[in-house]
Design a protein around this motif. Sequence first.
Motif, PDB file in Angstrom:
ATOM      1  N   ALA A  50       0.834  -1.204   0.000  1.00 27.75           N
ATOM      2  CA  ALA A  50       0.000   0.000   0.000  1.00 27.75           C
ATOM      3  C   ALA A  50       0.867   1.253   0.000  1.00 27.75           C
ATOM      4  O   ALA A  50       0.552   2.241  -0.661  1.00 27.75           O
ATOM      5  N   THR A  93     -13.480   2.068  -8.432  1.00 30.47           N
ATOM      6  CA  THR A  93     -12.346   2.799  -9.007  1.00 30.47           C
ATOM      7  C   THR A  93     -12.397   4.210  -8.441  1.00 30.47           C
ATOM      8  O   THR A  93     -13.387   4.911  -8.640  1.00 30.47           O
ATOM      9  N   VAL A 106      -7.098   4.246  -8.784  1.00 32.69           N
ATOM     10  CA  VAL A 106      -6.835   2.925  -8.224  1.00 32.69           C
ATOM     11  C   VAL A 106      -8.124   2.101  -8.251  1.00 32.69           C
ATOM     12  O   VAL A 106      -9.173   2.564  -7.803  1.00 32.69           O
ATOM     13  N   ARG A 107      -8.013   0.874  -8.769  1.00 34.38           N
ATOM     14  CA  ARG A 107      -9.130  -0.073  -8.780  1.00 34.38           C
ATOM     15  C   ARG A 107      -8.953  -1.004  -7.580  1.00 34.38           C
ATOM     16  O   ARG A 107      -7.904  -1.640  -7.432  1.00 34.38           O
ATOM     17  N   TRP A 108      -9.970  -1.081  -6.701  1.00 35.85           N
ATOM     18  CA  TRP A 108      -9.811  -1.832  -5.477  1.00 35.85           C
ATOM     19  C   TRP A 108     -11.113  -2.513  -5.085  1.00 35.85           C
ATOM     20  O   TRP A 108     -12.190  -2.141  -5.550  1.00 35.85           O
ATOM     21  N   ARG A 109     -10.995  -3.527  -4.245  1.00 32.30           N
ATOM     22  CA  ARG A 109     -12.172  -4.258  -3.758  1.00 32.30           C
ATOM     23  C   ARG A 109     -12.364  -3.967  -2.276  1.00 32.30           C
ATOM     24  O   ARG A 109     -11.424  -4.012  -1.490  1.00 32.30           O
ATOM     25  N   ALA A 123      -9.616  -3.367   2.465  1.00 32.30           N
ATOM     26  CA  ALA A 123      -9.442  -2.778   1.134  1.00 32.30           C
ATOM     27  C   ALA A 123      -8.268  -3.458   0.457  1.00 32.30           C
ATOM     28  O   ALA A 123      -7.164  -3.496   1.005  1.00 32.30           O
ATOM     29  N   ALA A 125      -6.101  -3.873  -3.269  1.00 29.28           N
ATOM     30  CA  ALA A 125      -5.859  -3.357  -4.610  1.00 29.28           C
ATOM     31  C   ALA A 125      -4.577  -3.978  -5.133  1.00 29.28           C
ATOM     32  O   ALA A 125      -3.742  -4.477  -4.369  1.00 29.28           O
TER      33      ALA A 125
END
Length: 690
Positions: A50, A93, A106-109, A123, A125
């Motif tokens: 991160a 995103t 940033v694309r993250w779940r 989080a 990514a």
Amino acid sequence: MLEGLEGPEGPQRSEVPGAPCGRRSTELEDALAIALVDPAGRISLWSSEARTLTGHPASEVVGRDLSVLADSPATHGRTLVDRLIRDGGGVRTDWLRCFDGSSRSVRWRAVPLPLEAGTGLLAVAVHSSQRADWCDPAATDLLLRSSPVGLAVLDKDLRYRFINDALARLNGLPVAAHLGRSILDVLDLPDPRAYEDMLHRVTEAGETIDNLHVAAIRPDGTPYAGVGTLFPLRDGDGRIVGQAGVVHDLGGTRAELLDTARNQRRLELLSRIGAGLSQGLDVASVASRLSAVCTPAFASTVTLDLLEEAVRRDPDSRMRTVAEGRGSGEADARTRWRVHPLNAVGGSGPAEPGQDLPQAHEASIPVSDCIRSADVVLFGAGEEDQQPCHGIALPLLAAGHVLGAVSFSRPGGFDADDVLTMRDIAARTAMAIDNALLYRRERLATLVLQRRLLPARLPDTPWARSAHRYLPAQDGTLAGGDWYDAVQLPGGRIGLTVGDVMGHGLGAAAAMGRYRASARALLAVGLEPGQLLTRLDGLKDEADNDLPATCVCAVYDGATGDLRLALAGHPPPLLVRPDGSADILAADPGPPLGMGLDHVYESARYAVPSGSLLVLYTDGMIEDPSTFLDLDQGIAMLRRAVHNTESPLDEICDALIAVRPADSADDATVLVTRLTRVRPTPATGPGVFA
């Protein structure tokens, strides 16, 4: 933040978050960046990946609200956590603010996670570029980044969200220096307001602008011209979420645009220089303001050397003219002129008058040649960033005389247009320097006159010892008309006056001398303070041109401790008793002297305990317009400065001067007198002090 590029997305494939289409999660080629957010919206875990992704070290984010990562004002982290849990997490995103101030997409779940304090979020990514599921990401990346045409995406606040390498090279800055910043912060445009209005038409009215010709200046000072198209970006609902631009470099095909950019830049530079130099009252501030405007936009370094002969000369004396300098012979060509290097002026505050210039020394050969010939001299200036640095010295000419030289240097050198600009800068600087020297000479003459009109020493009276301080205005303005005086009177009495003539310069100093001499004479004939101010107000010189003045007059009787006091528009004195208590000695202030009002001033009477301190001062000791310090606050500040009435008077004066407001625009005078008693005794004559 581009609204159309955020929010939970639809059903996702069972893949690693952010993995490209068709690639399974059996092999992780990109390290996972992980952050754990507690139910209150605070970051409680921050992985090394991160940090690699955003640049934020764990020490800067752990324990802080999640909103610290937002690139624009955002809701509290708790609100975001609640919303994501309610929506069931998912892939998003978002634009994140990186540690260096830039932004990245940033694309993250977001994964809801049960914690001891409630449900938080995990989080996750990938440390890779943004990927889309509906196309080949490699092809998209190649298209955007390898295109020879400049491409950019701006949000509704006109900040860069994407820029390809072609446009970044055209603008003369790396991609990272664009992202998250306003387009007007990045580009130096001839007419930024008109360009901004046009950009707003795209995002607010949905207008598409074709065949847009624009010229701009790169950070290194080189201009460029381009042609392009601006068009709005819309989300699935048709809302405008930003705009995109396509820009093609015109090279040298549009010379008029480049000329416009150069001329506009030159005019803006000269305008800023003119505004800066007009505020410089002394030669040191002229040099610092010139350097602040010209570096680094126009030159890497700017130095100003003031000819020692120009500083020492009398305004009516004759200096060598430009024509004589150009006709000098070989012997004079070997002369190394002595100059004051103004860029070497140090210190945070203004220097003492007469000591405001650095030590003079022999000028460098290029500067000496420039002063001797009164013409432009080119020279080598070493290296900067592994590039040869070229310099140009130009003479400072005023009324046909050479005052010194100004030198510019930068890597790559200067072209003919730059030399024309430098000639204009030198002319403006020479005028400012000439005015500053004239101002300096008048200020020094005023100070000399003022100090010679003030008493050389105060009476050595054991029962009424005095000390004083005078400090010129700290902003470099001309000295004013402050005065102080102490006159020993018959019968164990002493008269004290402090005044302040309104205005500055020689006129104020001359008026001060007349007021002080008149007050001294009126004290000697035994007038009470109120009577003295009434008579002083009625005195006029033959030309009837005395300036108004404020004044405080006090007469102390050492035998009785009686103090009589009168004020003419002046701040009231401060009386500090031996026990440390302090009071303002109020009196009817009356108007300032010399107003033509024929006012009758009244005296006030006070009993003074033996050993008290009487503090008389001018308003320059207590007023500070920059911070709106009022009269009561200023007097309270003086009261707190006196801690011990038995301290030496010089120490007390220094303590009072130390609390004077910084950068005051007025002179300051303080007169401190320790008042004791005269007791007559048969054995010793008239009296002794106690």
